[in-house]
Motif scaffolding. Structure first.
Motif, PDB file in Angstrom:
ATOM      1  N   MET A  23      92.430  34.480  14.430  1.00 16.71           N
ATOM      2  CA  MET A  23      92.269  33.417  13.387  1.00 16.71           C
ATOM      3  C   MET A  23      91.159  32.479  13.961  1.00 16.71           C
ATOM      4  SD  MET A  23      96.400  32.278  12.722  1.00 16.71           S
ATOM      5  CE  MET A  23      95.962  30.733  12.167  1.00 16.71           C
ATOM      6  N   LEU A  24      91.205  32.296  15.445  1.00 20.78           N
ATOM      7  CA  LEU A  24      90.168  31.604  16.281  1.00 20.78           C
ATOM      8  C   LEU A  24      88.740  32.216  16.022  1.00 20.78           C
ATOM      9  CD1 LEU A  24      91.965  30.987  19.921  1.00 20.78           C
ATOM     10  CD2 LEU A  24      91.594  29.278  18.118  1.00 20.78           C
ATOM     11  N   ARG A  25      88.424  33.607  15.952  1.00 20.38           N
ATOM     12  CA  ARG A  25      87.472  34.248  15.631  1.00 20.38           C
ATOM     13  C   ARG A  25      87.198  33.987  14.237  1.00 20.38           C
ATOM     14  NH1 ARG A  25      88.875  38.966  16.086  1.00 20.38           N
ATOM     15  NH2 ARG A  25      88.805  39.519  13.697  1.00 20.38           N
ATOM     16  N   TYR A 155      87.982  25.754  18.780  1.00 17.86           N
ATOM     17  CA  TYR A 155      88.322  27.013  18.508  1.00 17.86           C
ATOM     18  C   TYR A 155      87.466  28.129  19.489  1.00 17.86           C
ATOM     19  CZ  TYR A 155      90.563  25.306  14.631  1.00 17.86           C
ATOM     20  OH  TYR A 155      91.428  24.278  13.891  1.00 17.86           O
ATOM     21  N   LYS A 156      86.136  27.918  19.598  1.00 19.04           N
ATOM     22  CA  LYS A 156      85.148  28.795  20.200  1.00 19.04           C
ATOM     23  C   LYS A 156      85.541  28.772  21.733  1.00 19.04           C
ATOM     24  CE  LYS A 156      80.504  30.148  20.584  1.00 19.04           C
ATOM     25  NZ  LYS A 156      80.672  30.637  21.811  1.00 19.04           N
ATOM     26  N   THR A 157      86.023  27.583  22.144  1.00 25.92           N
ATOM     27  CA  THR A 157      86.063  27.536  23.785  1.00 25.92           C
ATOM     28  C   THR A 157      87.552  28.421  23.842  1.00 25.92           C
ATOM     29  OG1 THR A 157      85.192  25.410  23.889  1.00 25.92           O
ATOM     30  CG2 THR A 157      87.075  26.176  25.523  1.00 25.92           C
ATOM     31  N   LEU A 158      88.547  27.944  23.106  1.00 22.55           N
ATOM     32  CA  LEU A 158      89.726  28.778  23.495  1.00 22.55           C
ATOM     33  C   LEU A 158      89.448  30.646  23.074  1.00 22.55           C
ATOM     34  CD1 LEU A 158      92.406  26.760  21.225  1.00 22.55           C
ATOM     35  CD2 LEU A 158      92.240  27.036  23.779  1.00 22.55           C
ATOM     36  N   ILE A 213      96.939  23.152  16.145  1.00 19.55           N
ATOM     37  CA  ILE A 213      95.249  22.961  16.238  1.00 19.55           C
ATOM     38  C   ILE A 213      94.897  23.385  14.902  1.00 19.55           C
ATOM     39  CG2 ILE A 213      95.593  22.952  18.788  1.00 19.55           C
ATOM     40  CD1 ILE A 213      94.515  26.057  18.421  1.00 19.55           C
ATOM     41  N   PHE A 214      95.632  24.079  14.150  1.00 22.84           N
ATOM     42  CA  PHE A 214      94.819  24.654  13.026  1.00 22.84           C
ATOM     43  C   PHE A 214      95.218  23.739  11.763  1.00 22.84           C
ATOM     44  CE2 PHE A 214      95.821  28.293  15.632  1.00 22.84           C
ATOM     45  CZ  PHE A 214      94.541  29.004  15.744  1.00 22.84           C
ATOM     46  N   PRO A 216      94.621  20.521  11.141  1.00 18.37           N
ATOM     47  CA  PRO A 216      93.453  19.822  10.521  1.00 18.37           C
ATOM     48  C   PRO A 216      92.604  20.548   9.925  1.00 18.37           C
ATOM     49  CG  PRO A 216      93.875  19.238  12.857  1.00 18.37           C
ATOM     50  CD  PRO A 216      94.836  20.491  12.435  1.00 18.37           C
ATOM     51  N   TYR A 217      92.399  21.887  10.010  1.00 17.38           N
ATOM     52  CA  TYR A 217      91.489  22.702   9.468  1.00 17.38           C
ATOM     53  C   TYR A 217      91.704  22.791   7.816  1.00 17.38           C
ATOM     54  CZ  TYR A 217      88.451  26.740   8.719  1.00 17.38           C
ATOM     55  OH  TYR A 217      87.381  27.681   8.041  1.00 17.38           O
ATOM     56  N   TYR A 218      92.944  22.806   7.774  1.00 19.24           N
ATOM     57  CA  TYR A 218      93.220  22.964   6.283  1.00 19.24           C
ATOM     58  C   TYR A 218      93.454  21.800   5.610  1.00 19.24           C
ATOM     59  CZ  TYR A 218      94.621  27.635   7.612  1.00 19.24           C
ATOM     60  OH  TYR A 218      94.568  29.269   7.982  1.00 19.24           O
ATOM     61  N   SER A 219      93.636  20.725   6.469  1.00 21.14           N
ATOM     62  CA  SER A 219      93.837  19.402   5.689  1.00 21.14           C
ATOM     63  C   SER A 219      92.375  18.732   5.344  1.00 21.14           C
ATOM     64  CB  SER A 219      94.710  18.415   6.706  1.00 21.14           C
ATOM     65  OG  SER A 219      93.874  18.225   8.025  1.00 21.14           O
ATOM     66  N   ILE A 220      91.516  19.155   6.221  1.00 20.40           N
ATOM     67  CA  ILE A 220      90.082  18.481   6.031  1.00 20.40           C
ATOM     68  C   ILE A 220      89.763  18.579   4.466  1.00 20.40           C
ATOM     69  CG2 ILE A 220      87.541  18.918   6.266  1.00 20.40           C
ATOM     70  CD1 ILE A 220      88.498  19.193   9.298  1.00 20.40           C
ATOM     71  N   PRO A 221      89.615  19.693   3.749  1.00 23.83           N
ATOM     72  CA  PRO A 221      89.193  19.651   2.625  1.00 23.83           C
ATOM     73  C   PRO A 221      90.244  18.919   1.487  1.00 23.83           C
ATOM     74  CG  PRO A 221      89.017  21.805   3.470  1.00 23.83           C
ATOM     75  CD  PRO A 221      89.913  21.020   4.195  1.00 23.83           C
ATOM     76  N   GLU A 222      91.266  18.714   1.687  1.00 24.75           N
ATOM     77  CA  GLU A 222      92.126  18.020   1.307  1.00 24.75           C
ATOM     78  C   GLU A 222      91.875  16.383   0.894  1.00 24.75           C
ATOM     79  OE1 GLU A 222      96.119  19.560   2.323  1.00 24.75           O
ATOM     80  OE2 GLU A 222      95.500  21.474   1.659  1.00 24.75           O
TER      81      GLU A 222
END
Length: 737
Positions: A23-25, A155-158, A213-214, A216-222
């Motif tokens: 997922m991170l990648r 995500y990239k740092t992790l 941590i994931f 917000p990724y999904y909530s941003i477009p909403e």
């Protein structure tokens, strides 16, 4: 003997760890999807703007080509504008009665030319106040990309810090994923497996395994339209820079006028920039400005106010740091010292070190640690750098402060110039006074160019001067490079003086006190009776109804006190010359956070330079200023890159007063300044507007106003009689009070 693991748990740990790693990648790599969505939205936005423009162009324009095109045949079938032709394929045009194959070919070719030319001139301004569907789609696409990019940093740092170890741990833990495999595994491998399982278990207990941590990724477009519209208004400079980065064809920046030779221009554009120490995304014209400064080493950046000279200076230092350079210095007016430190921290990964006065500790810290020393003109003559110490770049903000070689600050600056190879002078108004002063500034940077312009300054043409100055002087205007900037609407608000104001004004004029004359309408005892004050209240009320914030400028502290008394709680604390720079910035921050209708009141000198106040879109001048530069600087606090609303500038003027004469003089001065500053051309001797000393034209203006009042006197009394009458009135009013 190795402890027998829970095979079911091991399978879960492996599956869960690999899923998160994947997922991170993916979320890092999914940036390309959002970039493509941005490009698609930009294409729709562009086509929407192009359609609107072409619909306004009548097909009669085709007759201007003198190619014998019969527009009447197009009109007969209902084709009235160029958009209708633009979307029609050639075969459909050919099928129109009377057109034919050759005519269709001509029409299609001309239509394409008109559409291309129209597209190049399109304003790419995004309207977040009254958005169309295309505006909203584009704002949303930019918002999603930028907000998700913030998450991608995490995500990239992790991913980078866990991925390699995960591969080894999963390989070892697989030995314990089933009973049969475990039975045949050697003891040493079992020990490795147990350790790997513990590592996986621990890893999933850290932020790496935190599902939140994931989210917000999904909530941003909403998010709703109000969220991304507000985001755009607060971050429009970054949004436009992003749009320009990925959608270059949109022409968000105009064509730059550099005056550089083709050979030098090619070298500068080819200069490689590494901006890894910058947080901000640069516009294309800013990138060129940075390349110019770094490549040419010692330059004067004369961009019009509001185009981001500070960002370009930061990027130049960041680029040099990426090349291995370590020490940089910014010299600026004391009023913007704090602002410079904030901008460095906000837009770059450089560290500001404030050196105020003779602060030896801060100076030694900078010499030892490097990065950016931020100091003032007053301070550079109070500290001494070691004889054998040199640094990598000197940035001089408001460089016209050191245009006079006779001053102490200029002498101190010249000493600093010997300590560094890289110098960036910055000034939006470098040509406002004598040509000799500009020549001196250039001589500090590139003496050989100064010698050239000294020899030819009295008879060179504009183009010749542009070419001679271009290796050291770069100036762009808002009209040159910011096609998306909203309109600047200037309005003269004329007020007719009442009897009380007329008496006070007549007294001021006949006393010959120019400062008192300038305060026409504001000098009466009760500000509520001031006609300018009444107009100001109306302007502020309308601005509040429109959801706008207001800046009120005056030269006079007394006038601003009355403005604050008049407008009450909506007003900020007054920004004046005696307010420390830190407090000035705090007042601006409070104003930026305030509700619509908030009013910032400021002396024009104190708030007219160094502060960014894009939150305001209404500006009011209580009286005309002495030079156009003062007004231009003040307007540029709000009308600058990042402004998303039309900016309304109101000038409060009193009819049949000195305001009229000052406005005429300002108009002449502005034309002269535009001619010289924006064309990068210097005339011989002084600018026309400076041929007479300031005191001279002020004296003449006051005398002319005194003469006018005498001529208009109903009693046709002489000056002595009028003065006696006024003095009597003043004494009577004083005794009454």
């Amino acid at each position: 003997m190795a402890i027998k693991p829970d095979f079911k748990e091991v399978k879960y740990l492996i599956k869960r760890t690999l899923a998160i790693d994947s997922m991170l990648r993916n979320y890092v790599e999914f940036e390309i999807n959002e970039i493509n969505e941005l490009k698609n939205s930009a294409e729709i936005f562009y086509n929407d703007r192009l359609r609107a423009s072409l619909e306004e162009i009548d097909v009669d324009i085709l007759t201007q080509s003198k190619q014998g095109i019969r527009v009447s045949y197009l009109r007969d079938v209902g084709i009235m504008n160029m958009y209708q032709l633009y979307k029609m394929p050639e075969y459909q045009i050919e099928s129109i009665s009377g057109i034919g194959p050759q005519g269709a070919k001509k029409i299609k070719k001309l239509t394409k030319q008109i559409a291309d030319n129209t597209g190049k001139k399109l304003s790419m301004r995004i309207d977040a106040d009254n958005p169309k569907i295309a505006d909203d789609m584009l704002i949303r696409a930019i918002y999603v990309l930028l907000e998700r990019n913030k998450l991608r940093g995490l995500y990239k740092t992790l991913y980078d810090s866990h991925h390699e170890d995960i591969g080894n741990e999963v390989f070892a833990a697989n030995k314990a994923s089933g009973g049969l495999a475990w039975f045949f595994t050697p003891k040493r491998d079992k020990d490795f497996a147990i350790n790997a399982i513990e590592s996986l278990r621990y890893r999933l207990s850290t932020v790496f395994g935190d599902d939140s941590i994931f989210r917000p990724y999904y909530s941003i477009p909403e998010q709703g339209a109000s969220v991304y519209r507000a985001y755009f208004k607060d971050n429009s400079a970054e949004c436009y820079a992003t749009l320009e980065k990925y959608c270059k064809y949109l022409n968000t920046s105009g064509k730059e006028k550099t005056g550089l030779s083709a050979e030098l221009l090619e070298k500068i554009e080819a200069y490689p920039l590494d901006l890894k120490y910058m947080k901000a995304t640069l516009r294309s014209y800013q990138t060129f400005g940075v390349k110019y400064a770094v490549h040419q080493k010692r330059t004067l950046l004369g961009d019009e106010m509001g185009l981001g000279k500070t960002i370009q200076a930061l990027a130049a230092m960041a680029a040099l740091k990426a090349e291995g350079k370590t020490h940089f210095m910014v010299v600026c007016p004391a009023s913007v010292l704090i602002n410079w430190c904030r901008e460095i921290e906000k837009h770059s990964y450089l560290k500001p070190i404030k050196i105020h006065g003779a602060d030896e500790i801060a100076l030694e810290s900078w010499i030892k640690e490097g990065d950016v020393a931020v100091t003032t003109y007053e301070s550079i003559s109070r500290f001494t750098l070691p004889e054998d110490f040199s640094f990598d770049m000197l940035v001089v903000d408001e460089a016209h402060y050191v245009k006079n070689p006779e001053t102490q600050r200029t002498e101190a600056m010249v000493k600093l110039l010997r300590k560094t190879e890289g110098v960036l002078y910055m000034s939006g108004t470098p040509l406002i006074n004598k040509v000799d002063e500009m020549c001196f500034l250039v001589s500090c940077l590139q003496p050989e160019i100064a010698r050239k312009i000294e020899r030819v300054k009295s008879f060179s043409t504009a183009d010749q001067f542009r070419e001679e100055l271009s290796p050291v002087y770069l100036r762009r205007t808002r009209e040159d490079v910011l096609k998306e900037l909203p309109d600047l609407i200037e309005k003269e608000q004329w007020c007719e003086l009442n009897k009380e104001e007329q008496r006070a004004y007549r007294s001021a004029v006949l006393s010959g006190n120019f400062m008192a004359i300038r305060q026409v309408s504001w000098q009466i005892a009760d500000v509520k009776n001031s006609t300018k004050a009444k107009r100001l209240v109306e302007i502020c009320e309308k601005a509040e109804d429109e959801g706008r914030k207001i800046i009120v400028f005056s030269f006079f502290r007394n006038t601003l006190n009355k403005v604050k008394e008049l407008l009450g709680e909506r007003c900020s604390d007054i920004i004046s010359g005696d307010i420390p720079p830190e407090r000035r910035q705090e007042i601006v921050d409070e104003f930026n956070k305030a509700d619509p209708g908030a009013i910032l009141v400021s002396q024009v000198q104190a708030g007219g330079t160094g502060l960014n106040i894009q939150a305001a879109s209404v500006i009011v001048f209580c009286e005309p200023q002495l030079t156009p530069a003062i007004e231009n600087q003040a307007v540029s606090r709000a009308y600058r890159m990042g402004q998303t609303r039309d900016v309304l500038v109101h000038r409060l003027l009193a009819d049949e007063t000195i305001d009229e004469r000052m406005l005429q003089i300002l108009s002449v001065k502005q034309k002269e300044f535009d001619k010289f500053a924006d064309d990068s051309v210097m005339g011989s001797g002084q600018l026309e507007m400076e041929k007479e000393g300031e005191n001279s034209w002020i004296t003449k203006m006051v005398e002319a106003e005194q003469k006018r009042l005498l001529e208009e006197s109903e009693e046709n009394a002489d000056l002595a009689e009028i003065k006696t009458e006024i003095e009597t009135e003043i004494e009577t009013e004083t005794e009454t009070e």
